[in-house]
Design an enzyme around this catalytic site. Sequence first.
Site, PDB file in Angstrom:
ATOM      1  CG  ASP A  13      -1.963  -1.060   1.209  1.00  0.00           C
ATOM      2  OD1 ASP A  13      -2.125  -1.702   0.157  1.00  0.00           O
ATOM      3  OD2 ASP A  13      -2.617  -1.258   2.257  1.00  0.00           O
ATOM      4  N   GLY A  41      -6.346 -10.113   1.524  1.00  0.00           N
ATOM      5  CA  GLY A  41      -6.003 -11.448   2.014  1.00  0.00           C
ATOM      6  C   GLY A  41      -4.872 -11.408   3.025  1.00  0.00           C
ATOM      7  CB  ALA A  42      -1.499  -9.891   2.867  1.00  0.00           C
ATOM      8  CD  GLU A 140      -8.024  -6.478  -2.553  1.00  0.00           C
ATOM      9  OE1 GLU A 140      -8.300  -5.278  -2.390  1.00  0.00           O
ATOM     10  OE2 GLU A 140      -7.052  -7.024  -1.984  1.00  0.00           O
ATOM     11  CG  LEU A 222     -24.963  -1.963   9.177  1.00  0.00           C
ATOM     12  CD1 LEU A 222     -26.180  -2.051  10.090  1.00  0.00           C
ATOM     13  CD2 LEU A 222     -25.380  -1.859   7.720  1.00  0.00           C
ATOM     14  N   GLY A 226     -22.835   0.019  13.581  1.00  0.00           N
ATOM     15  CA  GLY A 226     -22.630  -1.341  14.069  1.00  0.00           C
ATOM     16  C   GLY A 226     -22.701  -2.366  12.957  1.00  0.00           C
ATOM     17  CB  ALA A 250      -6.821  -2.809   7.606  1.00  0.00           C
ATOM     18  CB  ALA A 251     -12.214  -0.945   9.510  1.00  0.00           C
ATOM     19  N   GLY A 252     -12.443  -3.544   7.822  1.00  0.00           N
ATOM     20  CA  GLY A 252     -13.180  -4.744   7.437  1.00  0.00           C
ATOM     21  C   GLY A 252     -12.336  -5.997   7.519  1.00  0.00           C
ATOM     22  CG  ASP A 253      -8.935  -6.362   5.127  1.00  0.00           C
ATOM     23  OD1 ASP A 253      -9.832  -6.916   4.473  1.00  0.00           O
ATOM     24  OD2 ASP A 253      -8.145  -5.535   4.627  1.00  0.00           O
ATOM     25  CB  SER A 283      -7.927  -1.933  13.010  1.00  0.00           C
ATOM     26  OG  SER A 283      -9.148  -1.657  12.346  1.00  0.00           O
ATOM     27  N   GLY A 288      -2.825   3.028   8.519  1.00  0.00           N
ATOM     28  CA  GLY A 288      -2.295   1.945   7.695  1.00  0.00           C
ATOM     29  C   GLY A 288      -3.115   0.677   7.766  1.00  0.00           C
TER      30      GLY A 288
END
Length: 304
Positions: A13, A41-42, A140, A222, A226, A250-253, A283, A288
């Site tokens: 990134d 993925g990483a 991805e 959401l 939440g 990277a919140a979703g990851d 996170s 980052g």
Amino acid sequence: MKKILVVGSLNMDCVVSVPTMPAPGETIMGSGVDFIPGGKGANQAYAIGKLGGQVQMLGSVGPDALGETLKANLAAVNVDTTGIVVNQAEQTGQAFITLDGQGRNSIIVIGGANQSLTTEMIDQFKQAIADSDIIVMQLEIPLEVVMYVKEYALSLGKTIIVDPAPATKDIPTEFWNGIDYIKPNETELALLTNREGTSKADVLAGARELIAKSVKNVIVTLGEAGCLLVTKDQELTFEPYKVEAVDTTAAGDCFIAGLALSLSKSEKIEDAIRFGQQVSALSVMKKGAQTSVPSIAEMQEKWG
């Protein structure tokens, strides 16, 4: 603890910090540039490893310094990287991220070696799939590879988690069958179900549509509202954990990582979702992708 296999992307990134997002045609001055290991993925494999999970990564990088850095970063948190193929004909994937002063971002991804991942490459590591209990994937990498892995994992009775990002329209109907957990945000869900709105009614309707296509659990994140769990038998709302966001990259990851890790410990889905929310919340307080992943000590200090 069950073993987790992450099949997905690895990117370096390039994060450009700006006070506000530039409008089309506008030139603005940025305040800094950082190069941070990423790729959905990483990121998920790294977070699972850093939080103490047993995890292996399958993916592809190029024969360059970026690829070596990404592999080394994963290995540093005990991720098994023996399934990361070096594709001599491609460069390592990259993502160019613009981050504003409110922690919001816009992202351009150059797939590189991620897009060259093939079913033939996966065939080299079928034993890794067989040896794992939980399979985590994103979008991805080529969709045909995701579907190929899903079908093989399904035939072996594995638990399948899919993060459908980046979301796309017109995904084949057979893609959905047998997925145990899928985690779109409200915008991704709208794309996946060809809907225009993201209201609560739209979200519920979209989630129910995926359930009707044989997804077992739909978890819709959401943001500040939440998240929502929809199954064949119930709908549960989970309140957010309030923190001051610096960077949501990277919140979703991190949510996926916390979810998978909890499930690997045979915890209930409600507890797994809450743990995913807690990891995600911490996170966004750091800048980052992989640099924002909290440690177990940080989790315990914040949430007990």
